[in-house]
Design a protein around this motif. Sequence first.
Motif, PDB file in Angstrom:
ATOM      1  N   HIS A 243       0.842  -1.201   0.000  1.00 49.99           N
ATOM      2  CA  HIS A 243       0.000   0.000   0.000  1.00 49.99           C
ATOM      3  C   HIS A 243       0.874   1.247   0.000  1.00 49.99           C
ATOM      4  CE1 HIS A 243      -3.820   2.190   0.981  1.00 49.99           C
ATOM      5  NE2 HIS A 243      -2.912   3.096   1.298  1.00 49.99           N
ATOM      6  N   VAL A 244       0.682   2.071  -1.013  1.00 51.45           N
ATOM      7  CA  VAL A 244       1.379   3.354  -1.053  1.00 51.45           C
ATOM      8  C   VAL A 244       0.315   4.423  -1.192  1.00 51.45           C
ATOM      9  CG1 VAL A 244       2.982   4.798  -2.335  1.00 51.45           C
ATOM     10  CG2 VAL A 244       3.425   2.359  -2.123  1.00 51.45           C
ATOM     11  N   GLY A 245       0.306   5.368  -0.292  1.00 58.07           N
ATOM     12  CA  GLY A 245      -0.750   6.371  -0.354  1.00 58.07           C
ATOM     13  C   GLY A 245      -0.234   7.757  -0.028  1.00 58.07           C
ATOM     14  N   THR A 246      -0.915   8.742  -0.586  1.00 58.56           N
ATOM     15  CA  THR A 246      -0.550  10.129  -0.314  1.00 58.56           C
ATOM     16  C   THR A 246      -1.811  10.940  -0.052  1.00 58.56           C
ATOM     17  OG1 THR A 246       1.312   9.953  -1.823  1.00 58.56           O
ATOM     18  CG2 THR A 246       0.636  12.170  -1.231  1.00 58.56           C
ATOM     19  N   VAL A 247      -1.768  11.747   0.977  1.00 60.37           N
ATOM     20  CA  VAL A 247      -2.838  12.713   1.207  1.00 60.37           C
ATOM     21  C   VAL A 247      -2.201  14.088   1.134  1.00 60.37           C
ATOM     22  CG1 VAL A 247      -4.485  13.638   2.888  1.00 60.37           C
ATOM     23  CG2 VAL A 247      -4.157  11.158   2.697  1.00 60.37           C
ATOM     24  N   GLU A 248      -2.787  14.950   0.328  1.00 56.94           N
ATOM     25  CA  GLU A 248      -2.275  16.319   0.264  1.00 56.94           C
ATOM     26  C   GLU A 248      -3.370  17.268   0.643  1.00 56.94           C
ATOM     27  OE1 GLU A 248       0.011  17.547  -2.978  1.00 56.94           O
ATOM     28  OE2 GLU A 248       0.970  15.596  -3.212  1.00 56.94           O
ATOM     29  N   SER A 249      -3.084  18.100   1.620  1.00 53.85           N
ATOM     30  CA  SER A 249      -4.132  18.980   2.091  1.00 53.85           C
ATOM     31  C   SER A 249      -3.639  20.420   2.078  1.00 53.85           C
ATOM     32  CB  SER A 249      -4.511  18.539   3.497  1.00 53.85           C
ATOM     33  OG  SER A 249      -5.076  19.592   4.212  1.00 53.85           O
ATOM     34  N   THR A 250      -4.511  21.306   1.649  1.00 65.14           N
ATOM     35  CA  THR A 250      -4.197  22.735   1.675  1.00 65.14           C
ATOM     36  C   THR A 250      -5.271  23.423   2.499  1.00 65.14           C
ATOM     37  OG1 THR A 250      -3.406  22.516  -0.563  1.00 65.14           O
ATOM     38  CG2 THR A 250      -3.678  24.743   0.251  1.00 65.14           C
ATOM     39  N   GLN A 251      -4.837  24.251   3.435  1.00 65.98           N
ATOM     40  CA  GLN A 251      -5.801  24.857   4.335  1.00 65.98           C
ATOM     41  C   GLN A 251      -5.779  26.375   4.252  1.00 65.98           C
ATOM     42  OE1 GLN A 251      -4.714  21.802   7.830  1.00 65.98           O
ATOM     43  NE2 GLN A 251      -6.357  23.229   8.356  1.00 65.98           N
ATOM     44  N   LYS A 252      -6.958  26.937   4.093  1.00 62.99           N
ATOM     45  CA  LYS A 252      -7.088  28.392   4.116  1.00 62.99           C
ATOM     46  C   LYS A 252      -7.306  28.860   5.557  1.00 62.99           C
ATOM     47  CE  LYS A 252      -6.500  29.033  -0.238  1.00 62.99           C
ATOM     48  NZ  LYS A 252      -7.425  28.447  -1.172  1.00 62.99           N
ATOM     49  N   GLY A 253      -7.502  30.178   5.693  1.00 61.68           N
ATOM     50  CA  GLY A 253      -7.545  30.785   7.020  1.00 61.68           C
ATOM     51  C   GLY A 253      -8.595  30.188   7.939  1.00 61.68           C
ATOM     52  N   ASP A 254      -8.243  30.031   9.205  1.00 60.10           N
ATOM     53  CA  ASP A 254      -9.158  29.565  10.251  1.00 60.10           C
ATOM     54  C   ASP A 254      -9.725  28.171  10.019  1.00 60.10           C
ATOM     55  OD1 ASP A 254      -9.610  31.954  12.189  1.00 60.10           O
ATOM     56  OD2 ASP A 254      -9.766  32.824  10.191  1.00 60.10           O
ATOM     57  N   SER A 255      -9.170  27.437   9.080  1.00 60.96           N
ATOM     58  CA  SER A 255      -9.700  26.092   8.847  1.00 60.96           C
ATOM     59  C   SER A 255      -9.020  25.102   9.782  1.00 60.96           C
ATOM     60  CB  SER A 255      -9.464  25.680   7.398  1.00 60.96           C
ATOM     61  OG  SER A 255      -8.084  25.604   7.153  1.00 60.96           O
ATOM     62  N   ARG A 256      -9.633  23.949   9.881  1.00 59.92           N
ATOM     63  CA  ARG A 256      -9.062  22.944  10.765  1.00 59.92           C
ATOM     64  C   ARG A 256      -9.165  21.556  10.133  1.00 59.92           C
ATOM     65  NH1 ARG A 256      -7.540  21.877  16.096  1.00 59.92           N
ATOM     66  NH2 ARG A 256      -7.682  19.631  16.363  1.00 59.92           N
ATOM     67  N   LEU A 257      -8.044  20.856  10.148  1.00 64.13           N
ATOM     68  CA  LEU A 257      -8.028  19.474   9.673  1.00 64.13           C
ATOM     69  C   LEU A 257      -7.652  18.576  10.842  1.00 64.13           C
ATOM     70  CD1 LEU A 257      -7.939  17.341   7.297  1.00 64.13           C
ATOM     71  CD2 LEU A 257      -5.481  17.761   7.252  1.00 64.13           C
ATOM     72  N   ASP A 258      -8.487  17.575  11.077  1.00 62.36           N
ATOM     73  CA  ASP A 258      -8.121  16.545  12.037  1.00 62.36           C
ATOM     74  C   ASP A 258      -7.865  15.273  11.259  1.00 62.36           C
ATOM     75  OD1 ASP A 258      -8.378  17.654  14.775  1.00 62.36           O
ATOM     76  OD2 ASP A 258     -10.398  18.118  14.050  1.00 62.36           O
ATOM     77  N   SER A 259      -6.595  14.931  11.117  1.00 61.69           N
ATOM     78  CA  SER A 259      -6.260  13.735  10.358  1.00 61.69           C
ATOM     79  C   SER A 259      -5.917  12.632  11.349  1.00 61.69           C
ATOM     80  CB  SER A 259      -5.065  14.042   9.455  1.00 61.69           C
ATOM     81  OG  SER A 259      -4.359  12.860   9.162  1.00 61.69           O
ATOM     82  N   ARG A 270       3.192   2.353   3.003  1.00 57.25           N
ATOM     83  CA  ARG A 270       3.836   3.649   3.130  1.00 57.25           C
ATOM     84  C   ARG A 270       2.771   4.710   2.880  1.00 57.25           C
ATOM     85  NH1 ARG A 270       9.144   6.648   1.944  1.00 57.25           N
ATOM     86  NH2 ARG A 270       8.369   8.662   1.294  1.00 57.25           N
ATOM     87  N   GLN A 271       2.543   5.528   3.872  1.00 59.56           N
ATOM     88  CA  GLN A 271       1.531   6.564   3.743  1.00 59.56           C
ATOM     89  C   GLN A 271       2.188   7.911   3.971  1.00 59.56           C
ATOM     90  OE1 GLN A 271      -1.942   6.233   3.054  1.00 59.56           O
ATOM     91  NE2 GLN A 271      -1.762   8.470   2.836  1.00 59.56           N
ATOM     92  N   GLU A 272       1.922   8.834   3.059  1.00 58.99           N
ATOM     93  CA  GLU A 272       2.422  10.198   3.240  1.00 58.99           C
ATOM     94  C   GLU A 272       1.252  11.125   3.479  1.00 58.99           C
ATOM     95  OE1 GLU A 272       4.924  11.517   0.065  1.00 58.99           O
ATOM     96  OE2 GLU A 272       6.036   9.633  -0.030  1.00 58.99           O
ATOM     97  N   ILE A 273       1.432  12.068   4.380  1.00 56.93           N
ATOM     98  CA  ILE A 273       0.412  13.097   4.600  1.00 56.93           C
ATOM     99  C   ILE A 273       1.116  14.449   4.579  1.00 56.93           C
ATOM    100  CG2 ILE A 273      -1.297  14.039   6.200  1.00 56.93           C
ATOM    101  CD1 ILE A 273      -1.832  11.217   7.150  1.00 56.93           C
ATOM    102  N   HIS A 274       0.723  15.275   3.631  1.00 56.12           N
ATOM    103  CA  HIS A 274       1.361  16.593   3.496  1.00 56.12           C
ATOM    104  C   HIS A 274       0.317  17.682   3.717  1.00 56.12           C
ATOM    105  CE1 HIS A 274       4.784  14.470   1.908  1.00 56.12           C
ATOM    106  NE2 HIS A 274       4.007  13.899   0.996  1.00 56.12           N
ATOM    107  N   VAL A 275       0.647  18.618   4.579  1.00 53.81           N
ATOM    108  CA  VAL A 275      -0.306  19.678   4.888  1.00 53.81           C
ATOM    109  C   VAL A 275       0.346  21.033   4.662  1.00 53.81           C
ATOM    110  CG1 VAL A 275      -1.747  20.701   6.695  1.00 53.81           C
ATOM    111  CG2 VAL A 275      -1.397  18.228   6.647  1.00 53.81           C
ATOM    112  N   GLN A 276      -0.386  21.897   4.023  1.00 51.06           N
ATOM    113  CA  GLN A 276       0.054  23.296   3.890  1.00 51.06           C
ATOM    114  C   GLN A 276      -0.897  24.160   4.674  1.00 51.06           C
ATOM    115  OE1 GLN A 276       1.711  25.399   1.171  1.00 51.06           O
ATOM    116  NE2 GLN A 276       2.274  23.864  -0.359  1.00 51.06           N
ATOM    117  N   LEU A 277      -0.389  24.835   5.669  1.00 47.60           N
ATOM    118  CA  LEU A 277      -1.233  25.751   6.424  1.00 47.60           C
ATOM    119  C   LEU A 277      -1.106  27.109   5.741  1.00 47.60           C
ATOM    120  CD1 LEU A 277      -0.311  24.466   9.977  1.00 47.60           C
ATOM    121  CD2 LEU A 277      -2.418  24.059   8.709  1.00 47.60           C
ATOM    122  N   ALA A 278      -1.980  27.309   4.756  1.00 46.93           N
ATOM    123  CA  ALA A 278      -1.806  28.441   3.850  1.00 46.93           C
ATOM    124  C   ALA A 278      -2.807  29.538   4.124  1.00 46.93           C
ATOM    125  CB  ALA A 278      -1.907  27.953   2.406  1.00 46.93           C
ATOM    126  N   GLY A 279      -3.115  29.770   5.371  1.00 41.11           N
ATOM    127  CA  GLY A 279      -4.001  30.868   5.723  1.00 41.11           C
ATOM    128  C   GLY A 279      -3.847  31.112   7.207  1.00 41.11           C
TER     129      GLY A 279
END
Lengths: 439, 251, 481
Positions: A243-259, A270-279
């Motif tokens: 299993h190879v997986g990727t999650v890519e998340s981009t977040q704008k202002g005041d948003s919240r991700l619970d992964s 192999r799992q990758e999780i990439h987050v951009q806190l872009a706000g």
Amino acid sequence: MNTPVTLYRDLFTELEKSLPGYDSLPLRGLRQEGMQHFMDKGFPSQRLENWKYTPVKAISQKIYHINNHACQGLDPSDLLPYLIAPLGVYRLVFVNGWFSQTLSDLHDLPDGVRVESMAKLVKEAPDMLEPYLKNKKSGSDQGFTHLNDALWSDGAYIHLSPGTRLERPLHLFFLTATSKKSMMTLPRNIVVAGADSHAWIVESFASLGHFPHMTNAHSTIVLHDHAHVHHLLHLGENHSAQHVGTVESTQKGDSRLDSQLFSFGGERTRQEIHVQLAGEQAECSLDGLFIGNGRQHMDFHTSIHHTHANTRSQQLYKGILAGHAHGVFNGIITVPPHVHHTQSNQLSTNLLLSDTAEIDTKPQLEINSDAVQCSHGATVGSLDPEALFYLQSRGLDASTARNLLIQGFAEELLQRITPKLVQNWIEKHFNKGEYHHES
Amino acid sequence: MNILEIQNLQVSVMNKPILRGLDLRLGEGEIHAIMGPNGSGKSTLANILVGRGDYQITAGTIRYQGEDLIVRSPEERAMAGVFLAFQNPVEIPGVSNARLLKEAFNAHRRYGHLPEMDAMTFRTHLQERAKHLGLSDDWLLRPINVGFSGGEKKRNELLQMLVLEPNLAILDEIDSGLDIDALTDVANGINALRNNLRSMLLITHYPRLLEQVHPDKVHVLIGGRIVMTGGMDLAGRLEEQGYGWLSEVAA
Amino acid sequence: MLDSNAVNSAISQSYKHGFVTAIPSDTIPTGLDEGVIRLISAKKREPEFMLAWRLAAYRHWQGMTEPRWSSVRYPTIDYQNISYYSSPLTNNPDSIDLKDVDPKLLATYEKLGIPLSERLSLAGVAVDAVFDSVSVATTHKKKLAKLGIVFCSMSEAVREHSALVQRFLGSVVPPGDNFFAALNASVFSDGSFCYIPPGVRCPMELSTYFRINAAGTGQFERTLIIADKNSYVSYLEGCTAPQRDRHQLHAAVVELIAMEGAEIKYSTVQNWYPGDAEGNGGIYNFVTKRGECRGDRSRISWTQVETGSAITWKYPSVILRGEGSVGRFHSVALTNNHQQADTGTKMIHIGHNTRSTILSKGISAGFGHNAYRGLVKVLAGAQGARNHSQCDSLLLGNTCSAHTYPYIEVKNKTSKVEHEATTSRISEEQLFYCQQRGLSREQAVSLIVNGFCQEVLRELPMEFSVEARKLLEVNLEGSVG
């Protein structure tokens, strides 16, 4: 000479016309570009820093068959053991990489929430998807992603209009019905959470049967201002699965991700999780619990980029490794220059339960701004013999005492799961976890 | 002679007026208490006197020992004898009390054109003062305020005051969060430091401390102005009746 | 806020050791080939085994490529444009008498605060003074010899103690270990050698003071310390170089061997010329330092205060082979202006009940770049191994960076590994508090940074700890206001 890379190219040539999006020139172009990148770079080499602990050869050496049509003949009752609950959950089921209308249940979706099969939507509204399917830059460590760019089959497209709330969890269930003919599935999911929207999304992976197969999954999550998404990933495929997986998340202002990630299955994961806190004021929490036994390899890579001021992140990854299992945690937090008032912490804690288990953990910080509060930590240890003794002195047998301590170790992460329905479901998986039989 | 003269002081924080024309005169050797409800500007006054940034002085004058105080840097004020016992003293890991005080003490000496005190003499000087407050030598080697309880932090502020011997000490809620015994210790510390050259401003919410210190004057600060000045009887009345009856005066 | 205005307004004091000693030197032409290696070996009148060892290393090096995996950035080094040997002409390599040493050299060391005359020298410290490629003097040799301690230059050891050298040289850092170690093995010119016989507790601190003087040269010294059974030695290393606008390469190798029950404490105060405020000049300090706890219950500790060099790239490591052996690493690395540091350690746990401690404090100011990179590796056989790591970074300003890359690889369930790290800055509250007590902002920053490093500094022998505090202060100048 036929290398895995050229074989996939041939496969691509053969399948291209039947893959979703062929009729749309831009999307066809994106697939071709993905294939080109894959041809250029191939699979990543273990010499690359980020692949140093991953047995890439073992994962990629086998040539898998790719199905270009849905699998028929599954009965809903076959699914029952894998479902969160028969009711109270929206459900999209994908079998061998393709959406199954009959097994899915999207009754009573609220207005403003659109949930579709990618394969279907790509025919109806390719323009809508294009911005979310843009390929990443070609890179020597991106081989699996490039392959997904080229060959993805189906997946879920979820769009929440501003202000909408999904009160029930939405379960994306990816099932591979294995057979002697080893198969690769390449799901692709897109989640767009509009401003002020809220959703629970559960992505889970399982196998029917014990034959080898491979999953190469990719999910993109976009959170607009004030959106809140719970994204729970459950990896529970059979012990011959790659299993190879990727999650890519981009977040704008005041948003919240619970992964939240729960990895119990697979031979090599192999799992990758990439987050951009872009706000500003964006916040994310990345939890992970993995249990490995036998010869399982479990490999988790997270990256959090604080590109905007006043963003917060926290990570807690816990590994439980028995038998000959090999666990990897590789997390990185970056703060670019002049980004102020970020807060982040990262913790990797690990339990080794056998003499032959191994953990490699690498929590990293790249901080280029002074107005930050960052901390990270890592621990590796075994069950505390004193605690074991204490429990035994209270009348528990050794294995009960042991299981109690292991549960205690995991408890924090299990407790944080919402809603209750999903928590019970994960706990059920955890409790039949294979750490019970040592070595 | 007045050690401190404040006239028509107007101060804003982020363009929001906090002090709106404050007048205060503090004579040499006097102790004045400043009381007032939350948000009346008490801590702003303390911070302004020691030159903390983030405050804009929009009008008025502050004269210390007859000279303009506003133009001086925080460390110049400190060396000239202005001391603030902080309401919430910050933690400084790895830096011992003794270390900071030695540096600070010698900075004061240099400012007064006195030779620096050598390490051994200073140590004795420090130990004597610590003893006075019932603090052990061990205390002196602890990193500044790290892991200190509320009461310990306050005591530590007093120790620093004892060592640096200021002319004007501003004690910002030195009595907050203390139990009766600790409060008595603090009051004893203040009384011990009292002499006819040293002046103090006690900023407080409660008259408890004042009962043990007996200030020369009690000022009530409401809405950024001193609305009433009196003696201990005023403090007593505030305890009984709160600040409500004064709001008309303030308006 | 530690803003740039404040940076500019702060006083700036230049590097105090930046002077050049005008002394005629025997500097061989730039370039590297087998001939150069033969020449170096001949100049040092080395036995045949040494030349063969060098040539083997050189052949190995030729097949290697310069590593680029670290986070430091520098232009390509032209290895043919370096002179690999420079010795003050007046130096008589065979003399052990100070009166034969050129007074200019003695004056140089005196100016650096390291008087070599035994009468003037620091009581309790024996010094080996290395000037460019050669050792010019070693103090207190006779006193040490009475205890059976060998403390001399590496050149002398190669000739006089060749059995020990042959047995131990390269046994911890093999000649082909890495690119720079291989280069060093080919061309190393001098360094210190130290052997403590069984049961002897070395009565004084041993110390090497490295000085690069000549321009256009590199310094490639090699130090080898062997502590035989149940012996003890504390060793100090100091380094400075003149201010020059061209980068100079320093690629040293240090090997430590601790036999059963022995203890070696190795302390470094590194103050190579860091380059100017714009990043011109300065030393590239690419060093391989490794110790092996070969015997049971042996102990090795590395303590380093790295304030100099344009680039510092080193990972003093410990191989914990002996049962119950202990490795420790304490580090302060300060980067200001355009300095870069990529430093840390490796703790390799092989034996049962081995223990290691890592304490790293990184301070970045100006455009400084500071990376901690560390490996804690517990092998399957290391029953009961323990590690605790603490890595803290302090950032002063908005143009510097602090990166932390800990690698933790554990294959034994009875082991326990803990790593903690923080990144922070000096708060305005802390600065103001100190100012309110009468300190200037510079003094306040210096005090707080000192406090941040306190746990490491107290590991240093007294003389060095005072020196280190001063260096931190001087090197922070211009970084705050």
